[in-house]
Design a protein around this motif. Sequence first.
Motif, PDB file in Angstrom:
ATOM      1  N   PRO A 891       0.809  -1.224   0.000  1.00  0.00           N
ATOM      2  CA  PRO A 891       0.000   0.000   0.000  1.00  0.00           C
ATOM      3  C   PRO A 891       0.844   1.276   0.000  1.00  0.00           C
ATOM      4  O   PRO A 891       0.363   2.322  -0.420  1.00  0.00           O
ATOM      5  CB  PRO A 891      -0.813  -0.093   1.297  1.00  0.00           C
ATOM      6  CG  PRO A 891      -0.622  -1.459   1.823  1.00  0.00           C
ATOM      7  CD  PRO A 891       0.629  -1.992   1.232  1.00  0.00           C
ATOM      8  N   GLY A1099      -0.804   0.851  -7.236  1.00  0.00           N
ATOM      9  CA  GLY A1099      -2.133   1.420  -7.024  1.00  0.00           C
ATOM     10  C   GLY A1099      -2.734   1.978  -8.298  1.00  0.00           C
ATOM     11  O   GLY A1099      -3.954   2.073  -8.431  1.00  0.00           O
ATOM     12  N   LEU A1217      -5.665  -0.943   0.460  1.00  0.00           N
ATOM     13  CA  LEU A1217      -5.312  -0.081  -0.668  1.00  0.00           C
ATOM     14  C   LEU A1217      -6.626   0.297  -1.354  1.00  0.00           C
ATOM     15  O   LEU A1217      -7.190  -0.476  -2.125  1.00  0.00           O
ATOM     16  CB  LEU A1217      -4.380  -0.840  -1.626  1.00  0.00           C
ATOM     17  CG  LEU A1217      -3.785  -0.093  -2.809  1.00  0.00           C
ATOM     18  CD1 LEU A1217      -2.970   1.105  -2.380  1.00  0.00           C
ATOM     19  CD2 LEU A1217      -2.913  -1.038  -3.648  1.00  0.00           C
ATOM     20  N   LYS A1254      -5.295   4.183   2.695  1.00  0.00           N
ATOM     21  CA  LYS A1254      -4.180   3.285   2.386  1.00  0.00           C
ATOM     22  C   LYS A1254      -3.337   3.117   3.635  1.00  0.00           C
ATOM     23  O   LYS A1254      -2.832   4.106   4.192  1.00  0.00           O
ATOM     24  CB  LYS A1254      -3.319   3.855   1.251  1.00  0.00           C
ATOM     25  CG  LYS A1254      -4.100   4.084  -0.047  1.00  0.00           C
ATOM     26  CD  LYS A1254      -3.319   4.899  -1.049  1.00  0.00           C
ATOM     27  CE  LYS A1254      -4.150   5.187  -2.278  1.00  0.00           C
ATOM     28  NZ  LYS A1254      -5.296   6.070  -2.006  1.00  0.00           N
TER      29      LYS A1254
END
Length: 1314
Positions: A891, A1099, A1217, A1254
């Motif tokens: 994350p 991400g 995340l 996150k």
Amino acid sequence: MAETQGKFGFAIDRGGTFTDVFARLPDGRERVLKLLSRDPQNYKDAPTEGIRRVLEEETGKVFPRDQPLDTSLLGWIRMGTTVATNALLEREGERTALLVTKGFKDLLHIGTQARPKLFDLEVSVPEVLYEEVVEVDERVVLRQDGCRLPRQDLKRIVTGSTGDTLEVWRELDIEQVERDLRGVLSRGITSLAVLLLHSYTWSAHEKAVGSLARRLGFTQVSLSSEVMPMVRAVPRGYTVCADAYLTPKIHQYLKGFTAGFKGGLKDVDVLFMQSDGGLTPMEQFCGSRAVLSGPAGGVVGYAITSYSQKEKKPVIGFDMGGTSTDVSRYAGQYEHVFEATTAGVTLQAPQLDINTVAAGGGSRLFFRSGMFVVGPESAGAHPGPACYRKGGPLTVTDANLALGRLLPSFFPRIFGPGENEPLSLEETMKHFQHLTQEINHFLSSNQSQANNNRADHSQNSPASGGTSAMSLEEVAMGFIRVANEAMCRPIRALTQAKGHDTSQHVLACFGGAGGQHACAIARALGMKNVFIHKYSGVLSAYGLALADVVEEMQEPCSLQYDQRSFSELDRRVDLLTQRCCETLHARGFSSGQITTEVFLHLRYEGTDCALMVTAADYPSNVQSCRSGDFRSAFTKRYLKEFGFTIPDRPIVVDDIRVRGSGKSGIKSVYETKKGHGQAKPIVVTKCYFEDGYLDTSVYLWEELPCGYSLQGPAIIIDKNSTILVEPCCEAHLTEGGDVCMTVGSDPHCALGTELNTVQLSIFSHRFMSIAEQMGRVLQRTSISTNIKERLDFSCAVFGPDGGLVSNAPHIPVHLGAMQETVQYQMRSLGNNLKEGDVILSNHPCAGGSHLPDLTVITPVFRKGVSGPVFFVASRGHHADIGGITPGSMPPHSTSLQQEGAVFTSFKLVTGGVFQEEAVTEALMAPAQYPDCSGTRNLHDNLSDLRAQVAANQRGSQLVGELIDSYGLPVVQAYMGYIQSNAELAVRDMLREFARRWREQTGSLDMESEDFMDDGTPIRLRVQINEEEGSAVFDFTGTGTEVWGNCNAPRAITLSALIYCVRCMVGQDIPLNQGCLTPIKVIIPSGSILQPSQNAAVVGGNVLTSQRVVDVIFRAFAVCAASQGCMNNISFGSERSGYYETVAGGAGAGPGWSGRSGVHSHMTNTRITDPEILEKRYPVILEQFSLRLSSGGTGKYHGGDGVVRKLLFRNKVILSVLTERRSTRPYGLEGGGSGAAGLNQLHRADGRVLNLGAKTTVSLEPGDMFCLYTPGGGGYGAEEEELVNGKAQVKRRRLNETFPERGSVFEYRMLQEGV
């Protein structure tokens, strides 16, 4: 249960349109009859009418329609019926309530959380079967070794039927249940489905509820623990709901059926066909086992009549009907599946693996953007094809009629409004003339574009010449060829999925429409023999007469298959076998008529790939249980289907199943006419084939002498079917009166490089089939859960310029992205690409999405051609490739190196040699960076990379075969044409949108903007050229690269763009390079959408991709924003790890409300079943339900997000995340925004923490993570008009097409659910 002598026996298949009747007469003769299933003006019930007609004609007595039939002449009746299927399709079952464990009232609404159609923005999902839900405050959990969760409220410890130990946390509040059930009854609901978690192994709570419900007066009570005691709550829940919903309808039908006979058929042996191919007594016939009752008879029919025990040549069953085609396989044993979806309902019950595709005689014909398209829309029985004289559209049946393959003079006069006219050739030809003009107009207006495309793409052999106008017959023939190719694809998939050679099968053809296509289908698949039984037109009914009575017993198990468990396995098998035999004895079977077969549902420990295995050919030994050597049977089948075994891994028994059969099928005594004389055709007609019109002799089947052979072209006709014997084929009549055809090879028809629109459609199917077959090889030979079981991979074929030609399956975030990777390697390596090389790449700057997605590229060379002539590639998600966290999805990564091993242009294979040492070194390289590790699962990485190489090799071989057949210039030309076809569809969409936008706004420019949670803007300006049908997508103004991992490589934006374009086109088009040809994309360098080389990107793949979609759809005002997040949740310890993405709300649009609890846009991952989650991981799922009122308000409201609460039993590291935690999904046209998401942590000590979007956090036993996912935006201003106090919501209905089903369909759904 011997056959009743001296009486009439009937086997009847009641289909949706026709009812087929097979009658065994007292003197041993046989009769067949076909009548309409619904004819209310003449009779109430078709099966009863069929019996009445035969009795009247054979006895000479009058049996009035308005009086019950005398049963003294009846010995037995066997029936298959579509009553259950139709009730499911039309959602016309019994009003039903669902009683479920508290916290899971929406479990079956959410289901797997995957949407059924990837590009359907409305997310049309069939309605759930229950009308009302009652939550029961009870809870049972599996006991886990090492669990550190302190429970002060533990009530008792119990043992389940699997041998598992369970803890009862909350006892059943039976008084509250009674109050709730009385309320349900007061609202007129009398059918109840009960689903309590873990009841598959411990059913005491369910049984207590069942006893209470029956005492209170519920007329139908279905318990999941009785209907199908298998682990996995969602499919078990669907199954028990289907049972409660359908069984009363079946009983209602049976009551009406028996009322047509004196004494209600008490003294007649009445049996019904179940979905598994076995018969059951009428009173035992239930909803969950009835859905395939109709087609199952056909499978039994062809299996018994066309499979030779001596030759043991496997058979493909091909049942082509009006709206759909059923495909199945038989090789000495019935092939069953134990979970399959019909009409949107997943049933967990033994079912024959019957694959239904939406291509039948009634499938409609379309010409779309230069492509011949057949189906999936159907004309149905009403209005039917154009030739039915009821204003219907053109269909496959019309194409056969136009080509002279159907002869109206041999059809009954039942057509037209008055149902007294013949088939209309004139109506068919009129429609085809109109369509032919449309096609020729398109061809002439697009000639120059096709020539330009050919010049661009066919680098080896530029062609000259143009496309001539098509005749009406060529158009009709083209549609027949495209329909045939559409039906060949599932047959290839069905056979090759399990490692079988398609060409080594016999094609057993039955059903009314199949005989017209049999030769062409067999030839296309390389088959040499076609078998058509004398009762092919009514084979489903005949199969009922041949079938056995079946009794199945099954129970779950949790034992390992080893020496320590054999005595317990033997004991449980003996118990189930005894119960089967006792039931069959009670039904009148002697011991000599009863056979039993034992199955174990086996899998390797730690995998989900379970196989239902019989040890029929593997006798027991000292190293096996008494029922047979299941270990050898399992490993041999696993090797056949998957290409490898895992020798050191324990084998787990999930279920024990015993199938008992009472032999009761009739023996046919049909005798054909003797003699071997010449048969004379009753007429010679003109039929159209590839070489034009040919004289074609027409024969009546009943007049052909046995042993007679005839050469094609010829037509063989009987009352119920028409068989076309094509040129170069030979038909032979057997001693039993059946037709066997030998299929000759097609005289090679040279195809030029000029565009042929029919061949364009066929090549499109062929290229897609190649990509699909590559995927099958990859799935079979891979070893990791991600690739083998979650199917998180894509395979694709590319042209000589690296342009994408075909891509399967459609994982949205992979769409088009591999093209960037292939073209990067062409630029980077150039002449350094040699034959025998295979390239590995995952770097974002080289077209990668995120590092765990490893792309393997194979350039393919051809003798005498410099440079690759095409490329094949496969991209697979590897569970770990190193980095700072297990799973390589951190994350908080801030650089690419923290996310795992990096490959830019790595030669994985050089000169045909796999570079194991070098790739191992590269996979371990991340360990050199601070806090990083090399790959944590090297063995799986190497195995899966080898599987990807093998998949590419298969793709290379298949395209090579295509080139051998047609020549390199032709194949490359059609690669280009297919890309042009996609380009044309996109240009048409852009032109149409530009016209509407200009009329509304006076402009051809659109702008939109949305934000990431950290405030980073994503801006888009679109400028459309209406004349060209082109557009510029300019992301200038988008925020800079971020300190974090939400940076999205350029390939991600292109994938999102292709996805959006495909959704807006609104029809099935090839997804390839052509989709983006009319579009220029401007992305500023250094932005979040085109970051620097070493930027962290994990991400961007799973989060930013969703925001790009939101921005594009906002610019085009297509629909409101969906949840805009994948909700990536992972947790683990040193011993295990788990990763999931979680559903939210879908955005509303013009005419629809957003679906609640579903994945949207760039992901479609299925979620782990609650019972599997709790069985394998240190977690308890406390709640999984919809987050009410989280969808945006509006005329059409946004879908609701979900609430998911995970209680941890041990110490774990949790990683989150997510996005849309501070920004909200937008509404459109006055619609409200959806609610933002929220990640909360409830500590065991009572503290409640907001974790933010996150984070990574250490959890203790007793901590609970609560996930609240975002809702979708609403569409349109909210209106005040209420109906009965409630806003009116559009009710979703099943699509008008016939829904697909079977293992091939399930595989594709699983691929699209990754």
